[in-house]
Enzyme design. Structure first.
Site, PDB file in Angstrom:
ATOM      1  N   ASP A  30       0.815  -1.212   0.000  1.00 15.06           N
ATOM      2  CA  ASP A  30       0.000   0.000   0.000  1.00 15.06           C
ATOM      3  C   ASP A  30       0.853   1.270   0.000  1.00 15.06           C
ATOM      4  O   ASP A  30       0.337   2.368  -0.105  1.00 15.06           O
ATOM      5  CB  ASP A  30      -0.956   0.015   1.187  1.00 15.06           C
ATOM      6  CG  ASP A  30      -0.237  -0.057   2.523  1.00 15.06           C
ATOM      7  OD1 ASP A  30       1.005   0.091   2.569  1.00 15.06           O
ATOM      8  OD2 ASP A  30      -0.915  -0.259   3.536  1.00 15.06           O
ATOM      9  N   GLU A  31       2.143   1.113   0.124  1.00 21.76           N
ATOM     10  CA  GLU A  31       3.141   2.194   0.097  1.00 21.76           C
ATOM     11  C   GLU A  31       3.000   3.199   1.243  1.00 21.76           C
ATOM     12  O   GLU A  31       3.636   4.238   1.245  1.00 21.76           O
ATOM     13  CB  GLU A  31       3.147   2.915  -1.259  1.00 21.76           C
ATOM     14  CG  GLU A  31       3.528   1.990  -2.385  1.00 21.76           C
ATOM     15  CD  GLU A  31       3.616   2.675  -3.730  1.00 21.76           C
ATOM     16  OE1 GLU A  31       3.456   3.903  -3.799  1.00 21.76           O
ATOM     17  OE2 GLU A  31       3.856   1.969  -4.720  1.00 21.76           O
ATOM     18  N   PHE A  32       2.178   2.869   2.232  1.00 23.93           N
ATOM     19  CA  PHE A  32       2.065   3.728   3.409  1.00 23.93           C
ATOM     20  C   PHE A  32       2.828   3.136   4.589  1.00 23.93           C
ATOM     21  O   PHE A  32       3.118   3.822   5.544  1.00 23.93           O
ATOM     22  CB  PHE A  32       0.594   3.929   3.800  1.00 23.93           C
ATOM     23  CG  PHE A  32      -0.162   4.741   2.799  1.00 23.93           C
ATOM     24  CD1 PHE A  32       0.058   6.109   2.684  1.00 23.93           C
ATOM     25  CD2 PHE A  32      -1.069   4.146   1.953  1.00 23.93           C
ATOM     26  CE1 PHE A  32      -0.631   6.862   1.747  1.00 23.93           C
ATOM     27  CE2 PHE A  32      -1.766   4.889   1.019  1.00 23.93           C
ATOM     28  CZ  PHE A  32      -1.547   6.255   0.921  1.00 23.93           C
TER      29      PHE A  32
END
Length: 108
Positions: A30-32
């Protein structure tokens, strides 16, 4: 695809205690999630999405190579320097990649 498989194989290490390959230091899909809460270093350990995708890639690369004529496979392997040991490791990784499960059987 060979070079992508090679990259991920370079990221994976065999954990002798588990008898499974692990991948550390990746970002979540999710790249978070760049690091664990309170961690000083970035990267996740054994992200389930990444590990499953790498296991799939290590399996499918053998199928992809089987679709090519033998002369093309030999030329491609020669150009990229893909040795038999490397192909064997990818095959092993396809079957022994660690996928974290919670106690209730849900993939992490």
């Amino acid at each position: 695809m060979l070079e992508i498989t090679r990259f991920w194989a370079s990221m994976a290490q065999l954990n002798p205690e588990r008898g499974r390959y692990e991948i550390h230091g990746v970002m979540g899909p999710d790249e978070f999630h760049e690091k664990y809460p309170g961690a000083h270093e970035g990267g996740l350990r054994n992200n389930a999405y990444t590990n499953v995708m790498v296991a799939w890639l290590c399996r499918v690369i053998h199928h992809v190579l089987s679709l090519l004529p033998a002369s093309r496979v030999a030329a491609l392997r020669g150009r990229l320097g893909v040795e038999d040991d490397e192909l064997r490791r990818w095959d092993d990784m396809s079957r022994r990649m660690f996928v974290p499960f919670h106690g209730d059987g849900i993939i992490s």
